[in-house]
Design a protein around this motif. Structure first.
Motif, PDB file in Angstrom:
ATOM      1  N   GLN A  56       6.683  11.508  11.534  1.00  0.00           N
ATOM      2  CA  GLN A  56       7.942  12.028  10.991  1.00  0.00           C
ATOM      3  C   GLN A  56       8.560  11.035  10.010  1.00  0.00           C
ATOM      4  OE1 GLN A  56       9.914  12.604  14.757  1.00  0.00           O
ATOM      5  NE2 GLN A  56       9.486  14.802  14.793  1.00  0.00           N
ATOM      6  N   MET A  57       8.566   9.760  10.371  1.00  0.00           N
ATOM      7  CA  MET A  57       9.166   8.753   9.503  1.00  0.00           C
ATOM      8  C   MET A  57       8.340   8.553   8.231  1.00  0.00           C
ATOM      9  SD  MET A  57      10.567   5.963  12.284  1.00  0.00           S
ATOM     10  CE  MET A  57      11.439   5.014  11.030  1.00  0.00           C
ATOM     11  N   GLN A  58       7.018   8.679   8.351  1.00  0.00           N
ATOM     12  CA  GLN A  58       6.177   8.619   7.162  1.00  0.00           C
ATOM     13  C   GLN A  58       6.547   9.741   6.200  1.00  0.00           C
ATOM     14  OE1 GLN A  58       1.871   9.263   7.783  1.00  0.00           O
ATOM     15  NE2 GLN A  58       2.073  10.637   6.051  1.00  0.00           N
ATOM     16  N   GLN A  59       6.798  10.926   6.754  1.00  0.00           N
ATOM     17  CA  GLN A  59       7.190  12.057   5.925  1.00  0.00           C
ATOM     18  C   GLN A  59       8.538  11.814   5.241  1.00  0.00           C
ATOM     19  OE1 GLN A  59       4.083  13.416   5.943  1.00  0.00           O
ATOM     20  NE2 GLN A  59       5.188  15.310   5.634  1.00  0.00           N
ATOM     21  N   GLY A  60       9.387  11.032   5.904  1.00  0.00           N
ATOM     22  CA  GLY A  60      10.740  10.840   5.386  1.00  0.00           C
ATOM     23  C   GLY A  60      10.912   9.660   4.461  1.00  0.00           C
ATOM     24  N   ILE A  61       9.917   8.770   4.367  1.00  0.00           N
ATOM     25  CA  ILE A  61      10.094   7.588   3.525  1.00  0.00           C
ATOM     26  C   ILE A  61      10.078   7.997   2.056  1.00  0.00           C
ATOM     27  CG2 ILE A  61       7.684   6.876   3.234  1.00  0.00           C
ATOM     28  CD1 ILE A  61       8.755   3.987   4.019  1.00  0.00           C
ATOM     29  N   GLN A  62      10.906   7.358   1.262  1.00  0.00           N
ATOM     30  CA  GLN A  62      11.051   7.696  -0.150  1.00  0.00           C
ATOM     31  C   GLN A  62      10.535   6.524  -0.994  1.00  0.00           C
ATOM     32  OE1 GLN A  62      14.761  10.272  -0.884  1.00  0.00           O
ATOM     33  NE2 GLN A  62      15.444   8.831   0.664  1.00  0.00           N
ATOM     34  N   PRO A  63       9.287   6.587  -1.461  1.00  0.00           N
ATOM     35  CA  PRO A  63       8.695   5.456  -2.182  1.00  0.00           C
ATOM     36  C   PRO A  63       9.514   4.990  -3.371  1.00  0.00           C
ATOM     37  CG  PRO A  63       7.004   7.046  -1.593  1.00  0.00           C
ATOM     38  CD  PRO A  63       8.326   7.687  -1.256  1.00  0.00           C
ATOM     39  N   GLU A  64      10.201   5.920  -4.025  1.00  0.00           N
ATOM     40  CA  GLU A  64      10.970   5.536  -5.214  1.00  0.00           C
ATOM     41  C   GLU A  64      12.168   4.662  -4.881  1.00  0.00           C
ATOM     42  OE1 GLU A  64      12.673   9.444  -3.756  1.00  0.00           O
ATOM     43  OE2 GLU A  64      10.695   8.551  -3.980  1.00  0.00           O
ATOM     44  N   LEU A  65      12.568   4.611  -3.610  1.00  0.00           N
ATOM     45  CA  LEU A  65      13.707   3.785  -3.200  1.00  0.00           C
ATOM     46  C   LEU A  65      13.272   2.450  -2.596  1.00  0.00           C
ATOM     47  CD1 LEU A  65      16.111   6.441  -1.611  1.00  0.00           C
ATOM     48  CD2 LEU A  65      16.022   5.607  -3.965  1.00  0.00           C
ATOM     49  N   LEU A  66      11.971   2.223  -2.487  1.00  0.00           N
ATOM     50  CA  LEU A  66      11.498   0.978  -1.907  1.00  0.00           C
ATOM     51  C   LEU A  66      11.647  -0.172  -2.902  1.00  0.00           C
ATOM     52  CD1 LEU A  66       8.227   2.156  -0.121  1.00  0.00           C
ATOM     53  CD2 LEU A  66      10.513   1.907   0.843  1.00  0.00           C
ATOM     54  N   PRO A  67      11.945  -1.365  -2.426  1.00  0.00           N
ATOM     55  CA  PRO A  67      12.093  -2.513  -3.325  1.00  0.00           C
ATOM     56  C   PRO A  67      10.759  -3.038  -3.845  1.00  0.00           C
ATOM     57  CG  PRO A  67      12.416  -3.189  -1.045  1.00  0.00           C
ATOM     58  CD  PRO A  67      12.283  -1.702  -1.032  1.00  0.00           C
ATOM     59  N   LEU A  68       9.633  -2.613  -3.233  1.00  0.00           N
ATOM     60  CA  LEU A  68       8.299  -3.025  -3.662  1.00  0.00           C
ATOM     61  C   LEU A  68       7.457  -1.786  -3.926  1.00  0.00           C
ATOM     62  CD1 LEU A  68       7.658  -5.785  -0.941  1.00  0.00           C
ATOM     63  CD2 LEU A  68       8.463  -6.154  -3.287  1.00  0.00           C
ATOM     64  N   ARG A  69       6.567  -1.860  -4.901  1.00  0.00           N
ATOM     65  CA  ARG A  69       5.720  -0.710  -5.219  1.00  0.00           C
ATOM     66  C   ARG A  69       4.702  -0.453  -4.113  1.00  0.00           C
ATOM     67  NH1 ARG A  69       3.642  -0.416 -11.294  1.00  0.00           N
ATOM     68  NH2 ARG A  69       3.159   1.662 -10.496  1.00  0.00           N
ATOM     69  N   GLU A  70       4.285  -1.511  -3.433  1.00  0.00           N
ATOM     70  CA  GLU A  70       3.396  -1.368  -2.277  1.00  0.00           C
ATOM     71  C   GLU A  70       4.015  -2.159  -1.138  1.00  0.00           C
ATOM     72  OE1 GLU A  70      -1.352  -1.643  -1.104  1.00  0.00           O
ATOM     73  OE2 GLU A  70      -0.661  -1.855  -3.180  1.00  0.00           O
ATOM     74  N   LEU A  71       4.168  -1.510   0.008  1.00  0.00           N
ATOM     75  CA  LEU A  71       4.933  -2.121   1.093  1.00  0.00           C
ATOM     76  C   LEU A  71       4.357  -1.713   2.443  1.00  0.00           C
ATOM     77  CD1 LEU A  71       8.727  -2.589   1.314  1.00  0.00           C
ATOM     78  CD2 LEU A  71       7.604  -1.353   3.164  1.00  0.00           C
ATOM     79  N   THR A  72       4.298  -2.684   3.354  1.00  0.00           N
ATOM     80  CA  THR A  72       3.905  -2.408   4.734  1.00  0.00           C
ATOM     81  C   THR A  72       5.085  -2.690   5.652  1.00  0.00           C
ATOM     82  OG1 THR A  72       1.573  -2.940   4.358  1.00  0.00           O
ATOM     83  CG2 THR A  72       2.356  -3.024   6.624  1.00  0.00           C
ATOM     84  N   LEU A  73       5.479  -1.648   6.368  1.00  0.00           N
ATOM     85  CA  LEU A  73       6.583  -1.737   7.329  1.00  0.00           C
ATOM     86  C   LEU A  73       5.986  -1.667   8.722  1.00  0.00           C
ATOM     87  CD1 LEU A  73       9.657  -1.645   7.993  1.00  0.00           C
ATOM     88  CD2 LEU A  73       9.508   0.848   7.752  1.00  0.00           C
ATOM     89  N   ALA A  74       6.156  -2.733   9.495  1.00  0.00           N
ATOM     90  CA  ALA A  74       5.615  -2.782  10.849  1.00  0.00           C
ATOM     91  C   ALA A  74       6.730  -2.574  11.868  1.00  0.00           C
ATOM     92  CB  ALA A  74       4.919  -4.119  11.098  1.00  0.00           C
ATOM     93  N   PHE A  75       6.363  -2.018  13.014  1.00  0.00           N
ATOM     94  CA  PHE A  75       7.299  -1.838  14.124  1.00  0.00           C
ATOM     95  C   PHE A  75       6.717  -2.543  15.344  1.00  0.00           C
ATOM     96  CE2 PHE A  75       8.002   1.658  11.255  1.00  0.00           C
ATOM     97  CZ  PHE A  75       9.392   1.724  11.175  1.00  0.00           C
TER      98      PHE A  75
END
Length: 220
Positions: free
Chosen positions: A118-137
């Motif tokens: 669900q969170m993958q569906q909701g992430i907005q790449p255009e709002l990320l501070p990096l063009r490629e990013l890994t978010l870990a939990f």
């Protein structure tokens, strides 16, 4: 007065009331336009059924197709005015599901794999501070103990387990808290202040993290 089965609610339910039709509209509404992009957002939907549903949405005037129909050519799907008018319907349905959501399982445990999807569906790449990013939990007292979302040129991907790439930011939280944050039942700032959410990584990434996702009402 016409019989109930001919009323506007009944007609609307017959037209778009099945599960996949509304989810396809949601995918296009949130930015997917190509067939493959729509399918990536709905991996449980077969390509054959997706093709059939898109043709149906064209036929009833909710979606328009742009580009050649010849084999191998890339078409784009866009919502018509009628399709765009479904935005408040989808948002209202999402808000209803958020506000009246039952426990994810009979014992109240959060399904981490579903939450990551669900969170993958909701992430907005255009709002990320990096063009490629890994978010870990990191889930200190839970199993699984780790999960991740990676955003790269191929789009967002998510999974449980240790991340495939070096994390740019790690969120330390329990699944139950993360689920409450995702569904808008708690504010991230409040959870951070109470010590229920922590971060490992640059402070600027931690500060901007809550703004990387679109509302759960459109994503889940």
């Amino acid at each position: 007065m016409p019989p109930t089965e001919y009323g506007p609610v009944s007609v609307g339910a017959r037209l778009i009331g099945d599960r996949w039709t509304m989810l396809i509209v949601r995918e296009i509404l949130t930015g997917a336009s190509g067939f493959n992009a729509i399918h990536r957002g709905l991996p449980a939907l077969s390509r054959t059924l997706l093709s059939s549903r898109l043709r149906y949405l064209e036929r009833i005037g909710v979606v328009s197709r742009h580009g050649s129909r010849s084999p191998g050519s890339r078409s784009e799907y866009r919502l018509t005015a009628s399709g765009l008018a479904l935005r408040p319907v989808l948002e209202a349905l999402g808000v209803w599901a958020r506000d009246w959501q039952l426990a994810p399982t009979a014992d109240g445990e959060v399904n981490v794999a579903t939450l990551m999807w669900q969170m993958q569906q909701g992430i907005q790449p255009e709002l990320l501070p990096l063009r490629e990013l890994t978010l870990a939990f990191q889930f200190p007292d839970s199993h699984p103990s780790h999960a991740w979302i990676h955003v790269g040129p191929e789009g967002p991907r998510a999974s449980i387990g240790a991340p495939e790439h070096q994390p740019d930011l790690t969120v330390i939280v329990e699944p139950e808290v993360l689920n409450e944050l995702w569904w808008g039942r708690r504010a991230c700032a409040d959870a951070i202040m109470r010590g229920d959410v922590g971060f490992e990584g640059p402070a600027q990434l931690a500060a901007s993290y809550p703004g990387w996702f679109r509302p759960a009402s459109l994503s889940a």
